[in-house]
Every structure is written in C-alpha cells, then in structure tokens.
Enzyme design. Structure first.
Site, PDB file in Angstrom:
ATOM      1  N   ARG A 263       0.849  -1.194   0.000  1.00 38.58           N
ATOM      2  CA  ARG A 263       0.000   0.000   0.000  1.00 38.58           C
ATOM      3  C   ARG A 263       0.885   1.245   0.000  1.00 38.58           C
ATOM      4  O   ARG A 263       1.967   1.266   0.586  1.00 38.58           O
ATOM      5  CB  ARG A 263      -0.911   0.027   1.239  1.00 38.58           C
ATOM      6  CG  ARG A 263      -2.080  -0.957   1.178  1.00 38.58           C
ATOM      7  CD  ARG A 263      -3.091  -0.551   0.126  1.00 38.58           C
ATOM      8  NE  ARG A 263      -4.269  -1.402   0.113  1.00 38.58           N
ATOM      9  CZ  ARG A 263      -4.433  -2.458  -0.664  1.00 38.58           C
ATOM     10  NH1 ARG A 263      -3.438  -2.839  -1.476  1.00 38.58           N
ATOM     11  NH2 ARG A 263      -5.546  -3.155  -0.632  1.00 38.58           N
TER      12      ARG A 263
ATOM     13  N   HIS B  67      -0.414   0.094 -10.083  1.00 38.97           N
ATOM     14  CA  HIS B  67      -1.088  -0.865  -9.204  1.00 38.97           C
ATOM     15  C   HIS B  67      -1.476  -2.133  -9.975  1.00 38.97           C
ATOM     16  O   HIS B  67      -2.646  -2.555  -9.971  1.00 38.97           O
ATOM     17  CB  HIS B  67      -2.331  -0.233  -8.568  1.00 38.97           C
ATOM     18  CG  HIS B  67      -2.721  -0.895  -7.267  1.00 38.97           C
ATOM     19  ND1 HIS B  67      -3.269  -0.182  -6.217  1.00 38.97           N
ATOM     20  CD2 HIS B  67      -2.651  -2.191  -6.851  1.00 38.97           C
ATOM     21  CE1 HIS B  67      -3.525  -1.019  -5.219  1.00 38.97           C
ATOM     22  NE2 HIS B  67      -3.151  -2.243  -5.586  1.00 38.97           N
TER      23      HIS B  67
END
Length: 307
Positions: free
Chosen positions: A222, A270
């Site tokens: 993250r 991502h």
C-alpha cells in the site's frame, strides 16, 4: 449483493457470479438508492454509510487481499465477519513482479539502458547473489510465496512479520525486537505488509537508514506504508539507489508527483497482482456455501490485527 466501484465494475462481477452459481440471486448495487436486502455482500471500496444501510448482512467479502479501506469505515459492525480474498492467483503474479524488480536492479539493467541511449557497448561485471540480500516484510500467504520465489532464484532472503513464521529457505525475524536485525542484513527491501495503524509509514527515514548501503526498495503493498519524502531524500542522498513502486497514497498518482520524473524511481499503476475472476469466484462461492452449512471458513479478518 455486489457493491462498490463503478457501475460497469459491479455489473461485470454480478454477471460472473450469476453465471458461476445460478442457484444464488445476485444483485448489483450502484449506489443509486439504499442497498437492497441481502445475506452477503461482495464489495470493493463501498461508499460511506453502506453498512449502516445493510443491517441484515451475514458476512462481507472484499474483492482483494487488502482490507484497510473496510477497517476504517465507521459504520462497519463489529460483529460482521469480513472475509478477504486469499491469493486467488495474486501470489504468483506478485512474486513474478518482485523478481523482475530485483533482477532489474541487481543485474543493473538501468545502466544498460543508459549505455544504449549513449550508444555504448559496455559489459558490466557479473553479480554476486550474496551482495544482494533481500528482506521481505510480510509473510502471509502472498508474502511467503514472494520470499520463497526469490530464495529459489538464488538470492539470500530474510522475512519479517509481526508473529513468528517458518518459510522454507528463508531466514525469519519477527516483532519489534527482530526488526532492526532484519533491516541491518537487508539491501533490497520488499514490502508485502497489510496496512494497519502499526504498519502505516513503516518505510520512513529510520527504516531506510538502517538498510545496507546502496539499498533498493520495492513496494507492492500500500502507498501509505511509504513516507514519500523520506524515500526521495534517501535516494537523493545516495543511501538508497532506487525504487520500484506499484502503489501510492493517491491513485492515480497525481501528475505533479516527483515520482513521475525521478530518474531512480520506476512506477507501475497498481498492477503487480490483479485479482483473477475464476479463482475469486470459486473461493467466495465455496465460502458462502460453507457458511450456509454452519461450517468454518478461512480468510476471516482478525479485527484486532486488521488483516
């Protein structure tokens, strides 16, 4: 009920669930009114107020391994089981991504790209695997697969986790007491940790300075694990040679963020591990059937740990 994300996203998942399990009534909720009554919710970043408006849920399934977004929702009932996706094909993808980043750094492919741009035919010295000790933070199902893959490739690998873990071919450390020793033997820091209050900002100035010289950072967990300013400062100071980053505090990454143009930072949008439909569908449907039969299931989030 499938909820969260765009209308196209929820409808696509609804159609796939309906096809895979025709005995279930599957509803896509796009946020246009109060959520319909349902026994189970399959969600990705549902809006605020979703759980308050869905009091009859027996469990909620998150379309992804990271549940940090759900854990911060104030209306999430304390008694509602939150179930995360376990691997679903993500482990092998993430291991492949990290291995690519490690090889790119250790084999100095950035240098070869620079030499190509200059028109230089120059062979660099062969690497010593021992000169590139890797440290993997997070040894859950995916982190364990990442660590084992890197170890099989010949690199010396260590892993760090909150609680003791055993991983084949990997030296393990745990808890705060083992963190500094873990960092002190690590040159390539790979982050696969869940995001919790205790792991937020864990890749900061103190952590980076504790790594071996000429370090490298790979983050596939993250964006909030990294203090961006500290990482950029460590790179500019020369202690960290570069970074491969797949996740960010704000996504998409803002156009004016310095990561875009920094010559020692590589970014991807991502994509290190993309949830695979077939594995995810099978996993969630099997768990719903087990719950309906009163059987225990795996993947239930421990609220006190956040994962």
């Amino acid at each position: 009920m499938v909820a969260g994300g765009t209308a196209d996203y929820t409808e696509e998942w609804r159609a796939r669930f309906a096809q895979a399990c025709p005995d279930m009534q599957v509803i896509a909720w796009h946020g246009e009114a109060d959520p319909p009554a349902a026994d189970y919710a399959v969600v990705w970043q549902p809006p605020e107020g979703f759980f308050a408006a869905s009091p009859g849920l027996k469990a909620v399934f998150n379309l992804g391994a990271g549940v940090d977004r759900l854990m911060t929702m104030p209306d999430l009932p304390a008694s509602l089981p939150v179930v995360r996706v376990e691997d679903a094909g993500m482990g092998s993808q993430m291991a492949e991504y990290v291995l690519h980043g490690l090889i790119h750094a250790s084999r100095q492919f950035d240098r070869y790209a620079e030499n190509q741009a200059r028109g230089q035919w120059l062979k660099l010295p062969a690497i010593s695997y021992e000169a590139w000790p890797v440290g993997v933070m997070g040894l859950g199902a995916i982190g364990k697969q990442v660590a084992e893959t890197l170890a099989r490739a010949g690199y010396p690998v260590a892993g760090w986790s909150r609680s003791p873990k055993t991983v084949t071919g990997v030296r393990t450390f745990h808890a705060d007491t083992g963190f500094r020793d873990f960092l002190a033997r690590t040159r390539v820091l790979v982050n696969v940790l869940p995001l919790t209050p205790s792991t937020e900002n864990i890749i900061n100035q103190s952590t980076l300075q504790a790594l071996l010289p000429d370090a490298y950072v790979i983050n596939v967990a993250r964006g909030h694990h990294v203090v961006d300013e500290d990482l950029l400062s460590a790179i500019d100071a020369g202690h960290v040679q570069g970074a491969l980053l797949d996740v960010f505090r704000t996504e998409p990454l803002p156009a004016d963020h310095p990561y875009w143009t920094h010559p020692r930072v590589r970014i991807t949008p991502h994509i290190s591990a993309i949830t695979r439909y077939e594995e995810t569908l099978e996993q969630i449907i099997d768990k719903i059937h087990s719950l309906e039969q009163g059987l225990p299931i795996s993947g239930v989030v421990a609220r006190n740990q956040g994962y």
